[in-house]
Design a protein around this motif. Structure first.
Motif: not given
Length: 284
Positions: A134-159
Protein backbone atom coordinates in the motif's frame (compact mmCIF):
# COMPACT_ATOMS: atom_id res chain seq x y z
CA UNK A 1 -6.10 -9.49 -15.47
CA UNK A 2 -5.29 -7.07 -18.27
CA UNK A 3 -3.22 -4.60 -16.22
CA UNK A 4 -1.11 -7.32 -14.63
CA UNK A 5 -0.49 -8.89 -18.02
CA UNK A 6 0.70 -5.52 -19.32
CA UNK A 7 3.05 -4.99 -16.39
CA UNK A 8 4.47 -8.50 -16.78
CA UNK A 9 5.07 -7.78 -20.46
CA UNK A 10 6.71 -4.46 -19.52
CA UNK A 11 9.08 -6.31 -17.17
CA UNK A 12 10.06 -8.67 -20.00
CA UNK A 13 10.40 -5.76 -22.43
CA UNK A 14 12.76 -3.92 -20.08
CA UNK A 15 15.10 -6.92 -19.88
CA UNK A 16 15.42 -7.01 -23.67
CA UNK A 17 15.95 -3.26 -24.01
CA UNK A 18 18.35 -2.46 -21.18
CA UNK A 19 20.74 -0.83 -23.65
CA UNK A 20 18.02 1.59 -24.81
CA UNK A 21 16.95 4.87 -23.24
CA UNK A 22 14.12 3.75 -20.97
CA UNK A 23 11.79 6.31 -19.43
CA UNK A 24 8.46 6.01 -17.65
CA UNK A 25 6.81 7.87 -20.52
CA UNK A 26 8.26 5.67 -23.26
CA UNK A 27 7.34 2.40 -21.52
CA UNK A 28 3.91 3.72 -20.56
CA UNK A 29 3.21 4.59 -24.20
CA UNK A 30 4.48 1.19 -25.30
CA UNK A 31 1.83 -0.50 -23.15
CA UNK A 32 -0.98 2.07 -23.54
CA UNK A 33 -0.88 3.63 -20.07
CA UNK A 34 -0.70 7.22 -18.98
CA UNK A 35 2.75 7.86 -17.43
CA UNK A 36 1.23 8.66 -14.02
CA UNK A 37 -0.96 5.55 -13.94
CA UNK A 38 1.85 3.30 -15.22
CA UNK A 39 4.28 4.64 -12.59
CA UNK A 40 1.78 4.04 -9.81
CA UNK A 41 0.78 0.57 -10.99
CA UNK A 42 4.37 -0.55 -11.68
CA UNK A 43 5.53 0.67 -8.27
CA UNK A 44 2.62 -1.04 -6.50
CA UNK A 45 3.25 -4.40 -8.17
CA UNK A 46 7.06 -4.42 -8.25
CA UNK A 47 7.67 -2.61 -4.96
CA UNK A 48 9.98 0.01 -6.47
CA UNK A 49 9.78 2.64 -9.18
CA UNK A 50 10.46 1.68 -12.79
CA UNK A 51 13.61 3.81 -12.83
CA UNK A 52 14.96 2.00 -9.75
CA UNK A 53 14.00 -1.36 -11.24
CA UNK A 54 15.80 -0.59 -14.52
CA UNK A 55 18.91 0.51 -12.61
CA UNK A 56 18.89 -2.69 -10.53
CA UNK A 57 18.49 -4.92 -13.60
CA UNK A 58 21.30 -3.13 -15.44
CA UNK A 59 23.66 -3.61 -12.51
CA UNK A 60 22.63 -7.26 -12.15
CA UNK A 61 23.47 -7.92 -15.80
CA UNK A 62 26.68 -5.93 -15.44
CA UNK A 63 27.73 -8.29 -12.63
CA UNK A 64 27.03 -11.24 -14.89
CA UNK A 65 29.05 -9.75 -17.77
CA UNK A 66 31.97 -8.86 -15.49
CA UNK A 67 32.08 -12.41 -14.21
CA UNK A 68 31.56 -14.26 -17.48
CA UNK A 69 33.25 -12.11 -20.14
CA UNK A 70 36.43 -10.15 -20.79
CA UNK A 71 34.59 -7.10 -22.08
CA UNK A 72 35.99 -3.74 -21.09
CA UNK A 73 34.15 -1.86 -18.38
CA UNK A 74 33.32 0.93 -20.85
CA UNK A 75 31.81 -1.53 -23.32
CA UNK A 76 29.67 -3.12 -20.60
CA UNK A 77 28.53 0.32 -19.48
CA UNK A 78 27.51 1.35 -23.00
CA UNK A 79 25.86 -2.01 -23.70
CA UNK A 80 23.64 -1.50 -20.65
CA UNK A 81 22.54 2.03 -21.44
CA UNK A 82 24.97 4.07 -19.31
CA UNK A 83 26.38 7.29 -20.77
CA UNK A 84 29.94 6.72 -19.61
CA UNK A 85 32.22 4.41 -17.67
CA UNK A 86 32.28 7.00 -14.88
CA UNK A 87 28.51 7.11 -14.34
CA UNK A 88 28.38 3.32 -14.56
CA UNK A 89 31.17 2.90 -12.00
CA UNK A 90 29.52 5.34 -9.58
CA UNK A 91 26.20 3.49 -9.76
CA UNK A 92 27.88 0.09 -9.59
CA UNK A 93 29.87 0.98 -6.48
CA UNK A 94 26.88 2.58 -4.77
CA UNK A 95 24.94 -0.67 -5.21
CA UNK A 96 27.61 -3.32 -4.68
CA UNK A 97 30.12 -1.57 -2.44
CA UNK A 98 32.98 -2.14 -4.89
CA UNK A 99 34.17 -0.93 -8.26
CA UNK A 100 33.51 -3.00 -11.42
CA UNK A 101 37.19 -3.96 -11.55
CA UNK A 102 37.19 -5.12 -7.92
CA UNK A 103 34.03 -7.14 -8.57
CA UNK A 104 35.62 -8.84 -11.58
CA UNK A 105 38.81 -9.62 -9.65
CA UNK A 106 36.80 -11.36 -6.92
CA UNK A 107 35.12 -13.63 -9.50
CA UNK A 108 31.71 -13.36 -7.86
CA UNK A 109 29.03 -15.33 -9.70
CA UNK A 110 25.73 -13.41 -9.57
CA UNK A 111 22.29 -14.98 -9.68
CA UNK A 112 19.90 -13.24 -12.07
CA UNK A 113 16.25 -14.11 -11.62
CA UNK A 114 14.59 -14.55 -15.04
CA UNK A 115 11.79 -12.09 -15.91
CA UNK A 116 9.13 -14.82 -15.84
CA UNK A 117 10.11 -15.73 -12.28
CA UNK A 118 10.15 -12.07 -11.30
CA UNK A 119 6.60 -11.73 -12.57
CA UNK A 120 5.55 -14.59 -10.29
CA UNK A 121 7.26 -12.96 -7.31
CA UNK A 122 5.73 -9.57 -7.99
CA UNK A 123 2.19 -10.80 -8.60
CA UNK A 124 2.40 -12.72 -5.33
CA UNK A 125 2.02 -9.26 -3.81
CA UNK A 126 -1.59 -9.53 -4.96
CA UNK A 127 -3.88 -11.26 -2.49
CA UNK A 128 -7.19 -11.90 -4.15
CA UNK A 129 -7.92 -8.54 -5.74
CA UNK A 130 -5.80 -6.42 -3.37
CA UNK A 131 -2.24 -5.20 -3.91
CA UNK A 132 -0.26 -5.93 -0.75
CA UNK A 133 2.13 -2.99 -1.12
CA UNK A 134 0.00 0.00 0.00
CA UNK A 135 0.80 3.68 -0.33
CA UNK A 136 0.99 5.56 2.97
CA UNK A 137 -1.11 8.73 2.85
CA UNK A 138 -2.19 11.38 5.37
CA UNK A 139 -5.60 13.03 5.39
CA UNK A 140 -6.93 15.93 7.41
CA UNK A 141 -10.39 15.85 8.98
CA UNK A 142 -13.08 15.00 6.43
CA UNK A 143 -16.80 15.71 6.48
CA UNK A 144 -19.02 13.42 4.41
CA UNK A 145 -22.62 14.09 3.42
CA UNK A 146 -24.63 10.97 2.68
CA UNK A 147 -26.75 8.22 4.21
CA UNK A 148 -26.10 5.50 6.76
CA UNK A 149 -27.33 2.04 7.65
CA UNK A 150 -26.21 -1.49 8.37
CA UNK A 151 -23.71 -3.50 6.36
CA UNK A 152 -26.34 -5.84 4.91
CA UNK A 153 -28.10 -2.84 3.33
CA UNK A 154 -25.06 -1.40 1.52
CA UNK A 155 -26.53 -1.69 -1.99
CA UNK A 156 -29.74 0.01 -0.85
CA UNK A 157 -27.72 2.82 0.75
CA UNK A 158 -25.95 3.53 -2.54
CA UNK A 159 -29.31 3.58 -4.33
CA UNK A 160 -30.64 6.10 -1.79
CA UNK A 161 -27.54 8.24 -2.20
CA UNK A 162 -27.84 8.24 -5.98
CA UNK A 163 -31.46 9.39 -5.74
CA UNK A 164 -30.44 12.19 -3.39
CA UNK A 165 -27.61 13.20 -5.72
CA UNK A 166 -30.01 13.35 -8.64
CA UNK A 167 -32.64 15.34 -6.76
CA UNK A 168 -30.36 17.78 -4.93
CA UNK A 169 -26.56 17.39 -4.88
CA UNK A 170 -24.89 18.95 -1.82
CA UNK A 171 -24.03 22.56 -2.55
CA UNK A 172 -20.71 22.31 -0.70
CA UNK A 173 -19.49 19.12 -2.40
CA UNK A 174 -15.70 19.24 -2.79
CA UNK A 175 -15.27 16.71 -5.62
CA UNK A 176 -17.04 14.00 -7.62
CA UNK A 177 -15.35 11.26 -5.55
CA UNK A 178 -17.49 9.04 -3.34
CA UNK A 179 -16.71 7.23 -0.10
CA UNK A 180 -17.97 4.21 1.81
CA UNK A 181 -17.04 4.07 5.49
CA UNK A 182 -17.50 0.78 7.32
CA UNK A 183 -17.09 0.39 11.06
CA UNK A 184 -17.32 -2.76 13.13
CA UNK A 185 -18.74 -3.29 16.60
CA UNK A 186 -17.11 -6.44 17.96
CA UNK A 187 -19.38 -6.41 21.04
CA UNK A 188 -22.56 -6.78 19.00
CA UNK A 189 -21.08 -8.28 15.84
CA UNK A 190 -22.71 -5.57 13.72
CA UNK A 191 -21.33 -3.51 10.85
CA UNK A 192 -22.33 0.11 10.22
CA UNK A 193 -21.97 1.74 6.80
CA UNK A 194 -21.98 5.37 5.68
CA UNK A 195 -21.86 6.26 1.98
CA UNK A 196 -21.49 9.78 0.68
CA UNK A 197 -19.30 12.52 -0.76
CA UNK A 198 -16.91 14.97 0.85
CA UNK A 199 -18.26 18.42 1.68
CA UNK A 200 -16.82 21.45 3.40
CA UNK A 201 -16.58 21.26 7.18
CA UNK A 202 -19.45 23.72 7.52
CA UNK A 203 -21.93 22.43 4.96
CA UNK A 204 -24.48 25.23 4.56
CA UNK A 205 -27.31 23.36 2.84
CA UNK A 206 -27.16 19.62 3.46
CA UNK A 207 -30.90 19.05 3.29
CA UNK A 208 -31.81 15.38 3.71
CA UNK A 209 -28.16 14.34 3.89
CA UNK A 210 -26.64 13.03 7.10
CA UNK A 211 -23.18 14.31 8.04
CA UNK A 212 -20.32 12.06 9.09
CA UNK A 213 -17.02 13.30 10.54
CA UNK A 214 -13.78 11.42 9.91
CA UNK A 215 -10.87 12.56 12.11
CA UNK A 216 -7.37 13.21 10.73
CA UNK A 217 -5.38 10.03 10.20
CA UNK A 218 -2.62 8.30 8.32
CA UNK A 219 -3.83 5.53 6.03
CA UNK A 220 -2.43 2.48 4.29
CA UNK A 221 -4.03 2.89 0.86
CA UNK A 222 -4.52 -0.43 -0.93
CA UNK A 223 -5.55 -0.66 -4.59
CA UNK A 224 -8.42 -3.13 -5.00
CA UNK A 225 -9.12 -4.54 -8.47
CA UNK A 226 -12.90 -4.72 -8.62
CA UNK A 227 -12.96 -7.50 -11.23
CA UNK A 228 -11.14 -9.79 -8.80
CA UNK A 229 -13.59 -9.12 -5.98
CA UNK A 230 -13.23 -8.31 -2.28
CA UNK A 231 -13.26 -11.85 -0.90
CA UNK A 232 -9.74 -11.65 0.55
CA UNK A 233 -10.01 -8.07 1.82
CA UNK A 234 -10.08 -8.79 5.56
CA UNK A 235 -7.36 -11.45 5.47
CA UNK A 236 -5.17 -9.20 3.29
CA UNK A 237 -5.47 -6.35 5.77
CA UNK A 238 -4.71 -8.59 8.73
CA UNK A 239 -1.71 -10.07 6.93
CA UNK A 240 -0.32 -6.61 6.20
CA UNK A 241 -0.88 -5.43 9.78
CA UNK A 242 1.09 -8.41 11.10
CA UNK A 243 3.91 -8.22 8.55
CA UNK A 244 4.48 -4.47 7.97
CA UNK A 245 7.98 -3.53 9.06
CA UNK A 246 7.21 -0.05 10.41
CA UNK A 247 4.97 -1.23 13.23
CA UNK A 248 1.68 0.23 12.02
CA UNK A 249 -1.44 -0.84 13.90
CA UNK A 250 -5.10 -0.01 13.38
CA UNK A 251 -6.37 3.43 14.24
CA UNK A 252 -9.87 3.27 15.72
CA UNK A 253 -12.91 5.51 15.39
CA UNK A 254 -14.76 5.87 18.69
CA UNK A 255 -13.12 2.63 19.83
CA UNK A 256 -14.19 0.68 16.73
CA UNK A 257 -12.12 -0.57 13.79
CA UNK A 258 -13.09 1.00 10.49
CA UNK A 259 -11.98 1.38 6.90
CA UNK A 260 -12.83 3.65 3.97
CA UNK A 261 -13.42 2.79 0.32
CA UNK A 262 -12.53 5.70 -1.96
CA UNK A 263 -14.16 5.79 -5.39
CA UNK A 264 -12.40 8.19 -7.74
CA UNK A 265 -12.00 8.46 -11.53
CA UNK A 266 -10.30 5.04 -11.64
CA UNK A 267 -13.52 3.32 -10.60
CA UNK A 268 -15.61 2.24 -13.58
CA UNK A 269 -17.94 -0.55 -12.54
CA UNK A 270 -16.84 -4.16 -13.00
CA UNK A 271 -14.52 -3.78 -15.98
CA UNK A 272 -10.91 -5.00 -15.96
CA UNK A 273 -9.44 -1.54 -15.36
CA UNK A 274 -11.69 -0.55 -12.44
CA UNK A 275 -9.92 0.21 -9.15
CA UNK A 276 -11.16 1.18 -5.70
CA UNK A 277 -8.81 2.55 -3.06
CA UNK A 278 -9.18 0.89 0.32
CA UNK A 279 -7.95 3.16 3.12
CA UNK A 280 -6.95 1.45 6.35
CA UNK A 281 -6.48 4.03 9.16
CA UNK A 282 -3.23 3.32 11.00
CA UNK A 283 -0.93 4.67 13.68
CA UNK A 284 2.39 3.66 15.20
Amino acid sequence: MNNFYKISEAIKYIDVHLNDTLSVQSIAEQFAFSPYYFHRLFTSIVGKSMIAYVRDRRIAYACKMLNETDQKVLDIALDLGFDSAQSFSRTFKAMTGMSPTEYRDRRIAPCIVPPAELVKQFTNRLKGGILMNPDMIKKEKMTLAGVSGTGDKTAELWERLMKLYKAAPPTDKLSDDSYEVRSFDSATGTESVFVGCEVSNHCKDCGEYELFQIPPSEYASFDVYVKEGYDSENSAIEEWLVSNKKGYVRNLLEGKPYCIEHYDARFDGDNDESIVELWLPVKK
